[in-house]
Design a protein around this motif. Structure first.
Motif, mmCIF file in Angstrom:
data_model
loop_
_atom_site.group_PDB
_atom_site.id
_atom_site.type_symbol
_atom_site.label_atom_id
_atom_site.label_comp_id
_atom_site.label_asym_id
_atom_site.label_seq_id
_atom_site.Cartn_x
_atom_site.Cartn_y
_atom_site.Cartn_z
ATOM 1 N N UNK A 66 96.217 -46.850 8.384
ATOM 2 C CA UNK A 66 97.610 -46.472 8.156
ATOM 3 C C UNK A 66 97.868 -45.032 8.603
ATOM 4 N N UNK A 67 96.951 -44.120 8.242
ATOM 5 C CA UNK A 67 97.118 -42.712 8.612
ATOM 6 C C UNK A 67 97.032 -42.536 10.125
ATOM 7 N N UNK A 68 96.173 -43.324 10.787
ATOM 8 C CA UNK A 68 96.017 -43.195 12.236
ATOM 9 C C UNK A 68 97.304 -43.501 12.977
ATOM 10 N N UNK A 69 98.137 -44.381 12.422
ATOM 11 C CA UNK A 69 99.406 -44.706 13.069
ATOM 12 C C UNK A 69 100.369 -43.521 13.032
ATOM 13 N N UNK A 70 100.079 -42.542 12.185
ATOM 14 C CA UNK A 70 100.929 -41.358 12.069
ATOM 15 C C UNK A 70 100.304 -40.111 12.692
ATOM 16 N N UNK A 71 98.986 -39.938 12.509
ATOM 17 C CA UNK A 71 98.320 -38.759 13.059
ATOM 18 C C UNK A 71 97.755 -38.995 14.454
ATOM 19 N N UNK A 72 97.553 -40.260 14.821
ATOM 20 C CA UNK A 72 96.932 -40.577 16.103
ATOM 21 C C UNK A 72 95.465 -40.904 15.928
ATOM 22 N N UNK A 73 94.981 -41.847 16.714
ATOM 23 C CA UNK A 73 93.581 -42.271 16.600
ATOM 24 C C UNK A 73 92.624 -41.151 16.993
ATOM 25 N N UNK A 74 92.978 -40.409 18.041
ATOM 26 C CA UNK A 74 92.107 -39.324 18.499
ATOM 27 C C UNK A 74 91.912 -38.273 17.417
ATOM 28 N N UNK A 75 92.976 -37.882 16.746
ATOM 29 C CA UNK A 75 92.875 -36.887 15.681
ATOM 30 C C UNK A 75 92.044 -37.409 14.512
ATOM 31 N N UNK A 76 92.206 -38.681 14.183
ATOM 32 C CA UNK A 76 91.435 -39.260 13.080
ATOM 33 C C UNK A 76 89.945 -39.306 13.410
ATOM 34 N N UNK A 77 89.596 -39.593 14.669
ATOM 35 C CA UNK A 77 88.178 -39.616 15.024
ATOM 36 C C UNK A 77 87.599 -38.201 14.978
ATOM 37 N N UNK A 78 88.403 -37.206 15.312
ATOM 38 C CA UNK A 78 87.962 -35.823 15.173
ATOM 39 C C UNK A 78 87.686 -35.473 13.722
ATOM 40 N N UNK A 79 88.551 -35.939 12.813
ATOM 41 C CA UNK A 79 88.335 -35.713 11.374
ATOM 42 C C UNK A 79 87.051 -36.399 10.918
ATOM 43 N N UNK A 80 86.787 -37.587 11.459
ATOM 44 C CA UNK A 80 85.542 -38.287 11.131
ATOM 45 C C UNK A 80 84.327 -37.427 11.469
ATOM 46 N N UNK A 81 84.270 -36.931 12.701
ATOM 47 C CA UNK A 81 83.122 -36.123 13.131
ATOM 48 C C UNK A 81 82.907 -34.909 12.219
ATOM 49 N N UNK A 82 83.958 -34.129 12.025
ATOM 50 C CA UNK A 82 83.824 -32.875 11.286
ATOM 51 C C UNK A 82 83.639 -33.121 9.793
ATOM 52 N N UNK A 83 84.277 -34.183 9.259
ATOM 53 C CA UNK A 83 84.104 -34.493 7.848
ATOM 54 C C UNK A 83 82.689 -34.931 7.519
ATOM 55 N N UNK A 84 82.100 -35.762 8.380
ATOM 56 C CA UNK A 84 80.709 -36.180 8.157
ATOM 57 C C UNK A 84 79.766 -34.988 8.246
ATOM 58 N N UNK A 85 80.064 -34.053 9.148
ATOM 59 C CA UNK A 85 79.242 -32.840 9.249
ATOM 60 C C UNK A 85 79.274 -32.057 7.950
ATOM 61 N N UNK A 86 80.451 -31.897 7.375
ATOM 62 C CA UNK A 86 80.589 -31.143 6.128
ATOM 63 C C UNK A 86 79.866 -31.833 4.970
ATOM 64 N N UNK A 87 79.990 -33.169 4.882
ATOM 65 C CA UNK A 87 79.365 -33.905 3.788
ATOM 66 C C UNK A 87 77.844 -33.858 3.884
ATOM 67 N N UNK A 88 77.298 -34.013 5.082
ATOM 68 C CA UNK A 88 75.843 -33.943 5.248
ATOM 69 C C UNK A 88 75.322 -32.540 4.935
ATOM 70 N N UNK A 89 76.069 -31.526 5.343
ATOM 71 C CA UNK A 89 75.673 -30.156 5.017
ATOM 72 C C UNK A 89 75.666 -29.957 3.497
ATOM 73 N N UNK A 90 76.667 -30.527 2.813
ATOM 74 C CA UNK A 90 76.699 -30.429 1.356
ATOM 75 C C UNK A 90 75.518 -31.131 0.705
ATOM 76 N N UNK A 91 75.129 -32.295 1.218
ATOM 77 C CA UNK A 91 73.985 -33.018 0.666
ATOM 78 C C UNK A 91 72.693 -32.223 0.807
ATOM 79 N N UNK A 92 72.590 -31.419 1.848
ATOM 80 C CA UNK A 92 71.377 -30.615 2.044
ATOM 81 C C UNK A 92 71.224 -29.552 0.967
#
Length: 400
Positions: A66-92
């Motif tokens: 639903x959010x991708x239809x408003x923000x764009x698929x490209x922007x959402x995939x960018x959020x995926x990359x950077x969000x996973x980076x932040x979460x993995x760093x937090x787990x460390x």
């Protein structure tokens, strides 16, 4: 940017994202073997902490579409990359069960973005649907395969914290490169090479129900098998193996799934989807039953058959959405497909803990084989209803 260049770059980064998505989610199931030794907690307690991550992995697929239809698929995939980076760093940095549970939940939320968004982007930019879905599946499966071996290697040599931190750096670098090199979703209003009308079917309502049930059951078999695989090998192989060798054996089993996805992708461009589905699905209960009853080589053979089936199903179900759902509805359809599959699969973790406590992995594998039988029971009637009399088996541009 030239549309062909944009499509080529998009497919590359979608494939990389698929590999990282499965990799980061499967770091913890292997790292937990080292974490348990350090924190003095048992496996069942620690593995249950990831329940929120896997529930969120499915639950947040729906709003991601639903959010991708408003923000764009490209922007959402960018959020995926950077969000996973932040979460993995937090787990460390985690040092308590609460911290692990919290960061794992965040990882599940960000990793949920990939499948509904990445699948829709791939279908839009693919040059040949079956082939490109097959390769995309290979990337995802290799990410899952590498997670066990790479995590075990890093945990043994550098410590389990770096097993989370190094992938965080990879996600961050890949995300920055994606945002720099892929500047848009594509030309607005352009017609995709895979925007052919959906194939007509008989009994669409019944077909939808059967497909939904197969997705729900498939989500359980997928996650029970992939999450528990390192521990199944560790406990039931019949040998006392170091963590590094256990992780490496799990990686070998996953690789067979990757090879299957490439073969299935090739078949999709040539053979009826429902027919391929029935053949692949039948291997899951067979393999899980063999694994549940055996040990040593027999165990590995059964797990390999199960993994071949489980990962082959992923490619086929994505192709079914691409072939049978109208182009305008595909992002939402992929969101619902992954919402169903991954939300119910989040309960695989407490299910593993419960069944393991009742009788070890023989009970876990036996119960999962029964769930695999449910998928087969759905796939057989789908073979009868998925094709409308007189309809072409494949869209014209995909038949070549």
């Amino acid at each position: 940017m030239n549309p062909a260049t944009l499509s080529r770059r998009t497919v590359i980064f979608v494939n990389i994202a698929h590999a990282l998505d499965h990799f980061v989610l499967l770091i913890y199931p292997t790292a937990v073997l080292a974490i348990a030794a350090e924190l003095g907690l048992d496996y069942a307690t620690l593995i249950a902490l990831a329940t929120g991550a896997f529930v969120a992995f499915g639950l947040f697929a729906l709003p991601s579409g639903w959010v991708a239809e408003r923000l764009g698929r490209r922007n959402m995939l960018g959020i995926f990359y950077l969000g996973c980076a932040a979460a993995c760093a937090g787990l460390s940095t985690a040092a308590s069960p609460t911290a692990f549970a919290g960061w794992l939940l965040l990882l599940g939320i960000f990793s949920a973005i990939y499948h509904p968004i990445g699948s829709a982007m791939l279908v839009t930019h693919a040059s040949r649907l079956g082939r490109d879905l097959g390769w995309n599946g290979v990337w995802g499966n290799l990410g899952a395969a590498a997670a066990s071996g790479v995590t075990a290697l890093i945990a043994v040599t550098l410590g389990w914290r770096l097993a989370f931190l190094l992938p965080a750096l990879v996600c961050a670098v890949a995300g920055a490169a994606f945002l720099w090199m892929v500047r848009s979703d594509g030309v607005p209003g352009s017609r995709s090479r895979n925007d052919a009308p959906a194939l007509p079917v008989r009994r669409p309502g019944l077909l939808m129900i059967l497909f939904g049930l197969a997705i729900l059951a498939g989500g359980i078999t997928f996650n029970v098998t992939t999450i528990a695989l390192p521990k199944i090998i560790d406990e039931r192989l019949g040998l006392t193996l170091p963590l590094l060798l256990t992780g490496s054996l799990a990686t070998v089993v996953f690789v067979f799934g990757a090879l299957t996805q490439l073969a299935v992708g090739r078949l999709i461009d040539r053979i009826s989807l429902p027919a391929i589905f029935v053949g692949i699905v039948a291997l899951a209960p067979l393999g899980l039953g063999i694994a549940g009853a055996g040990a040593g080589f027999t165990l590995l053979l059964g797990l390999t058959l199960a993994m071949v089936s489980i990962y082959g199903q992923v490619v086929i179900t994505d192709a079914m959405v691409a072939r049978y759902v109208p182009p305008a509805l595909r992002t939402r359809a992929f969101a619902i497909r992954y919402f169903l599959g991954f939300t119910v699969s989040g309960f695989a973790l407490p299910l593993i803990a419960l069944l393991h406590g009742q009788g070890g992995f023989s009970v876990v594998l036996g119960a999962t084989a029964l769930v695999g039988g449910v998928i087969l029971a759905c796939a057989v009637p789908m073979l009868m209803f998925a094709r409308h009399p007189g309809a072409p088996e494949q869209p014209r541009q995909q038949a070549a």
